[in-house]
Motif scaffolding. Structure first.
Motif, PDB file in Angstrom:
ATOM      1  N   UNK A   5       0.836  -1.195   0.000  1.00 17.00           N
ATOM      2  CA  UNK A   5       0.000   0.000   0.000  1.00 17.00           C
ATOM      3  C   UNK A   5       0.872   1.246   0.000  1.00 17.00           C
ATOM      4  N   UNK A   6       0.386   2.243  -0.708  1.00 17.04           N
ATOM      5  CA  UNK A   6       1.060   3.535  -0.755  1.00 17.04           C
ATOM      6  C   UNK A   6       0.027   4.620  -0.519  1.00 17.04           C
ATOM      7  N   UNK A   7       0.347   5.517   0.396  1.00 18.92           N
ATOM      8  CA  UNK A   7      -0.517   6.681   0.624  1.00 18.92           C
ATOM      9  C   UNK A   7      -0.263   7.637  -0.539  1.00 18.92           C
ATOM     10  N   UNK A   8      -1.325   8.040  -1.210  1.00 14.82           N
ATOM     11  CA  UNK A   8      -1.162   8.832  -2.430  1.00 14.82           C
ATOM     12  C   UNK A   8      -1.969  10.126  -2.391  1.00 14.82           C
ATOM     13  N   UNK A   9      -1.453  11.114  -3.110  1.00 19.45           N
ATOM     14  CA  UNK A   9      -2.221  12.339  -3.359  1.00 19.45           C
ATOM     15  C   UNK A   9      -3.190  12.096  -4.507  1.00 19.45           C
ATOM     16  N   UNK A  10      -2.757  11.235  -5.437  1.00 15.89           N
ATOM     17  CA  UNK A  10      -3.622  10.748  -6.513  1.00 15.89           C
ATOM     18  C   UNK A  10      -2.942   9.547  -7.157  1.00 15.89           C
ATOM     19  N   UNK A  24      -8.304  10.226  -6.079  1.00 15.46           N
ATOM     20  CA  UNK A  24      -7.530  11.349  -5.577  1.00 15.46           C
ATOM     21  C   UNK A  24      -6.869  10.860  -4.286  1.00 15.46           C
ATOM     22  N   UNK A  25      -6.828  11.642  -3.273  1.00 12.55           N
ATOM     23  CA  UNK A  25      -6.265  11.321  -1.972  1.00 12.55           C
ATOM     24  C   UNK A  25      -6.727   9.938  -1.499  1.00 12.55           C
ATOM     25  N   UNK A  26      -5.802   9.094  -1.061  1.00  9.89           N
ATOM     26  CA  UNK A  26      -6.187   7.786  -0.552  1.00  9.89           C
ATOM     27  C   UNK A  26      -5.063   6.785  -0.580  1.00  9.89           C
ATOM     28  N   UNK A  27      -5.417   5.520  -0.837  1.00  9.04           N
ATOM     29  CA  UNK A  27      -4.455   4.424  -0.860  1.00  9.04           C
ATOM     30  C   UNK A  27      -4.465   3.722  -2.201  1.00  9.04           C
ATOM     31  N   UNK A  28      -3.275   3.485  -2.722  1.00 13.58           N
ATOM     32  CA  UNK A  28      -3.082   2.578  -3.848  1.00 13.58           C
ATOM     33  C   UNK A  28      -2.650   1.263  -3.232  1.00 13.58           C
ATOM     34  N   UNK A  29      -3.354   0.179  -3.553  1.00  9.50           N
ATOM     35  CA  UNK A  29      -3.012  -1.142  -3.028  1.00  9.50           C
ATOM     36  C   UNK A  29      -2.716  -2.078  -4.190  1.00  9.50           C
ATOM     37  N   UNK A  49      -6.836  -2.885   4.976  1.00 11.03           N
ATOM     38  CA  UNK A  49      -6.805  -1.771   4.029  1.00 11.03           C
ATOM     39  C   UNK A  49      -7.698  -0.625   4.495  1.00 11.03           C
ATOM     40  N   UNK A  50      -8.868  -0.947   5.004  1.00  7.77           N
ATOM     41  CA  UNK A  50      -9.810   0.089   5.419  1.00  7.77           C
ATOM     42  C   UNK A  50      -9.472   0.722   6.762  1.00  7.77           C
ATOM     43  N   UNK A  51      -8.744  -0.002   7.610  1.00 11.05           N
ATOM     44  CA  UNK A  51      -8.524   0.485   8.977  1.00 11.05           C
ATOM     45  C   UNK A  51      -7.075   0.776   9.344  1.00 11.05           C
ATOM     46  N   UNK A  52      -6.125   0.458   8.470  1.00 12.58           N
ATOM     47  CA  UNK A  52      -4.718   0.707   8.766  1.00 12.58           C
ATOM     48  C   UNK A  52      -4.500   2.208   8.851  1.00 12.58           C
ATOM     49  N   UNK A  53      -3.879   2.652   9.935  1.00 19.17           N
ATOM     50  CA  UNK A  53      -3.761   4.089  10.207  1.00 19.17           C
ATOM     51  C   UNK A  53      -2.464   4.644   9.628  1.00 19.17           C
ATOM     52  N   UNK A  54      -2.561   5.233   8.446  1.00 22.59           N
ATOM     53  CA  UNK A  54      -1.382   5.784   7.767  1.00 22.59           C
ATOM     54  C   UNK A  54      -1.557   7.248   7.383  1.00 22.59           C
ATOM     55  N   UNK A  55      -2.676   7.852   7.772  1.00 24.14           N
ATOM     56  CA  UNK A  55      -2.919   9.261   7.469  1.00 24.14           C
ATOM     57  C   UNK A  55      -2.749  10.101   8.736  1.00 24.14           C
ATOM     58  N   UNK A  56      -2.245  11.286   8.570  1.00 24.51           N
ATOM     59  CA  UNK A  56      -1.913  12.151   9.707  1.00 24.51           C
ATOM     60  C   UNK A  56      -3.153  12.778  10.330  1.00 24.51           C
ATOM     61  N   UNK A 141       3.711   0.589   2.822  1.00 25.16           N
ATOM     62  CA  UNK A 141       3.732  -0.547   3.750  1.00 25.16           C
ATOM     63  C   UNK A 141       3.362  -1.820   3.009  1.00 25.16           C
ATOM     64  N   UNK A 142       3.915  -2.949   3.459  1.00 29.01           N
ATOM     65  CA  UNK A 142       3.519  -4.256   2.962  1.00 29.01           C
ATOM     66  C   UNK A 142       2.611  -4.903   4.000  1.00 29.01           C
ATOM     67  N   UNK A 143       1.368  -5.173   3.608  1.00 24.58           N
ATOM     68  CA  UNK A 143       0.409  -5.847   4.493  1.00 24.58           C
ATOM     69  C   UNK A 143       0.286  -7.290   4.049  1.00 24.58           C
ATOM     70  N   UNK A 144       0.263  -8.210   5.012  1.00 21.20           N
ATOM     71  CA  UNK A 144       0.113  -9.625   4.711  1.00 21.20           C
ATOM     72  C   UNK A 144      -0.946 -10.242   5.600  1.00 21.20           C
TER      73      UNK A 144
END
Length: 145
Positions: A5-10, A24-29, A49-56, A141-144
């Motif tokens: 997963x990557x936190x993305x602006x778009x 737009x803003x979110x996660x690329x998985x 994916x829905x609950x991993x806390x990676x946003x400030x 991050x790598x989620x498994x």
């Protein structure tokens, strides 16, 4: 199952010069399906994916998940995540799920994700895709499961 997963602006995905998915803003998985994976693995991965806390949050700490941050989720199948890279100089894909099973579980993941309250976009399973993104941070991050 695995997801890089990557936190993305778009982020967006093109197939044959046509955009098939974008957020737009979110996660690329980038999602890899391995032998032995099941719907239970997909459900567990989706919860991460829905609950991993990676946003400030307001203090700049990673305390918000994609839903709380008002982001979208772009799901892209990527069987190369199942590669065994421990030996030699060429990846082995012996641990990857067979294509039909990988496609079935990827589509199951997408179907379940679309039941959430956030925008969901996808690539095209098995296609030659061009993925574009602006990694925000960078945060990866790598989620498994």
């Amino acid at each position: 199952m695995k997801a890089l997963i990557q936190r993305v602006s778009r982020a967006s995905v093109e197939v044959e010069a046509q955009t098939v998915g974008a957020i737009e803003h979110g996660l690329l998985a980038l999602v890899g399906v391995e032998k032995g994976d099941s719907e239970a693995h997909a459900d567990k991965l989706l919860q991460k994916l829905l609950h991993y806390r990676v946003f400030s949050d307001a203090e700049g700490k990673m305390n918000l998940n994609v839903q709380q941050a008002g982001g979208g989720l772009l799901l892209v199948s990527q069987f190369t995540l199942a590669a065994d890279t421990q030996k030699g100089l060429r990846p082995s894909f012996s641990s990857a799920a067979p294509p039909a099973e990988g496609e079935r579980l990827f589509h199951y993941l997408v179907k379940q994700a679309r039941q959430s309250d956030i925008p969901i976009a996808t690539g095209e399973f098995g296609a030659n895709m061009q993925v574009s993104l602006i990694n925000d941070g960078p945060v990866t991050f790598l989620l498994e499961t």
